[in-house]
Write a protein that holds these residues in place. Structure first.
Motif, PDB file in Angstrom:
ATOM      1  N   ALA A   1       0.827  -1.209   0.000  1.00  0.00           N
ATOM      2  CA  ALA A   1       0.000   0.000   0.000  1.00  0.00           C
ATOM      3  C   ALA A   1       0.865   1.265   0.000  1.00  0.00           C
ATOM      4  O   ALA A   1       0.561   2.242  -0.703  1.00  0.00           O
ATOM      5  N   LEU A   2       1.964   1.256   0.755  1.00  0.00           N
ATOM      6  CA  LEU A   2       2.869   2.407   0.757  1.00  0.00           C
ATOM      7  C   LEU A   2       3.570   2.556  -0.594  1.00  0.00           C
ATOM      8  O   LEU A   2       3.784   3.680  -1.067  1.00  0.00           O
ATOM      9  N   ASN A   3       3.921   1.439  -1.217  1.00  0.00           N
ATOM     10  CA  ASN A   3       4.519   1.498  -2.547  1.00  0.00           C
ATOM     11  C   ASN A   3       3.552   2.125  -3.546  1.00  0.00           C
ATOM     12  O   ASN A   3       3.948   2.921  -4.395  1.00  0.00           O
ATOM     13  N   GLU A   4       2.267   1.778  -3.427  1.00  0.00           N
ATOM     14  CA  GLU A   4       1.260   2.352  -4.320  1.00  0.00           C
ATOM     15  C   GLU A   4       1.094   3.846  -4.045  1.00  0.00           C
ATOM     16  O   GLU A   4       1.050   4.657  -4.970  1.00  0.00           O
TER      17      GLU A   4
ATOM     18  N   TYR B   1       3.227   6.043  -2.675  1.00  0.00           N
ATOM     19  CA  TYR B   1       4.401   6.844  -3.014  1.00  0.00           C
ATOM     20  C   TYR B   1       5.016   6.476  -4.363  1.00  0.00           C
ATOM     21  O   TYR B   1       6.093   6.945  -4.702  1.00  0.00           O
ATOM     22  N   ARG B   2       4.303   5.643  -5.130  1.00  0.00           N
ATOM     23  CA  ARG B   2       4.727   5.256  -6.481  1.00  0.00           C
ATOM     24  C   ARG B   2       6.136   4.669  -6.501  1.00  0.00           C
ATOM     25  O   ARG B   2       7.022   5.149  -7.199  1.00  0.00           O
ATOM     26  N   LEU B   3       6.334   3.616  -5.725  1.00  0.00           N
ATOM     27  CA  LEU B   3       7.613   2.917  -5.657  1.00  0.00           C
ATOM     28  C   LEU B   3       7.452   1.501  -6.197  1.00  0.00           C
ATOM     29  O   LEU B   3       6.351   0.993  -6.333  1.00  0.00           O
TER      30      LEU B   3
ATOM     31  N   GLN C   1      -1.636   7.965 -11.895  1.00  0.00           N
ATOM     32  CA  GLN C   1      -2.686   7.841 -10.886  1.00  0.00           C
ATOM     33  C   GLN C   1      -3.943   7.281 -11.544  1.00  0.00           C
ATOM     34  O   GLN C   1      -4.276   7.641 -12.668  1.00  0.00           O
ATOM     35  N   GLY C   2      -4.658   6.433 -10.852  1.00  0.00           N
ATOM     36  CA  GLY C   2      -5.910   5.886 -11.357  1.00  0.00           C
ATOM     37  C   GLY C   2      -5.727   4.642 -12.212  1.00  0.00           C
ATOM     38  O   GLY C   2      -6.702   4.116 -12.734  1.00  0.00           O
ATOM     39  N   MET C   3      -4.508   4.189 -12.403  1.00  0.00           N
ATOM     40  CA  MET C   3      -4.252   2.979 -13.192  1.00  0.00           C
ATOM     41  C   MET C   3      -3.504   1.977 -12.321  1.00  0.00           C
ATOM     42  O   MET C   3      -2.732   2.351 -11.447  1.00  0.00           O
TER      43      MET C   3
END
Length: 144
Positions: free
Chosen positions: A50-53, A55-57, A65-67
């Protein structure tokens, strides 16, 4: 130079070092920390994802965003196929070279010509200014 016994000992030691390194990496990648239950470990993994999602890691890097990463991958594959079909991007027939075969890098020759032309204009303007300030007439001195 080296005896066969020395070579054999060095080979065995090198093989043991590689085996120890590979075993340690495999164990670190697949095992949960000591003293943590299976549920705690699963919760930690879910939180990390969830944190990777957020902060985009990791696999979320470069995903808009949104994909989801799978949707983004499908879009990328489709885009590459369309580029290939219509000869765009890296499939372009006029890729990175011009008709003369020269790459589209910085043209130092054109820069030099422009710099010399600009220097000429500055010198010409300086000459005009200097010539207009010093006219041919001598200044008249007033006497009272």
């Amino acid at each position: 130079m080296f005896t066969s016994t020395t070579r054999m000992v060095a080979t065995v030691l090198a093989a043991l070092a590689v085996l120890a390194a590979v075993t340690g990496l495999a164990q670190a990648a697949t095992s949960k920390p000591a003293g943590m239950s299976k549920a705690e470990y699963r919760a930690l993994i879910i939180r990390g994802d969830a944190l990777n999602e957020k902060y985009r890691l990791g696999r979320w890097q470069n995903v808009p965003q949104g994909m989801t990463p799978d949707e983004y991958r499908a879009l990328t594959i489709r885009s590459e196929a369309l580029n290939k079909q219509y000869h765009l991007g890296k499939w372009s027939t006029a890729s990175s070279t011009s008709a003369t075969g020269v790459s589209h890098g910085f043209s130092w020759g054109a820069f030099g010509i422009g710099a010399v032309a600009m220097l000429g204009l500055v010198l010409l303007a300086g000459g005009v200014v200097a010539g207009s300030r010093h006219s041919r007439e001598t200044p008249r001195v007033r006497t009272s």
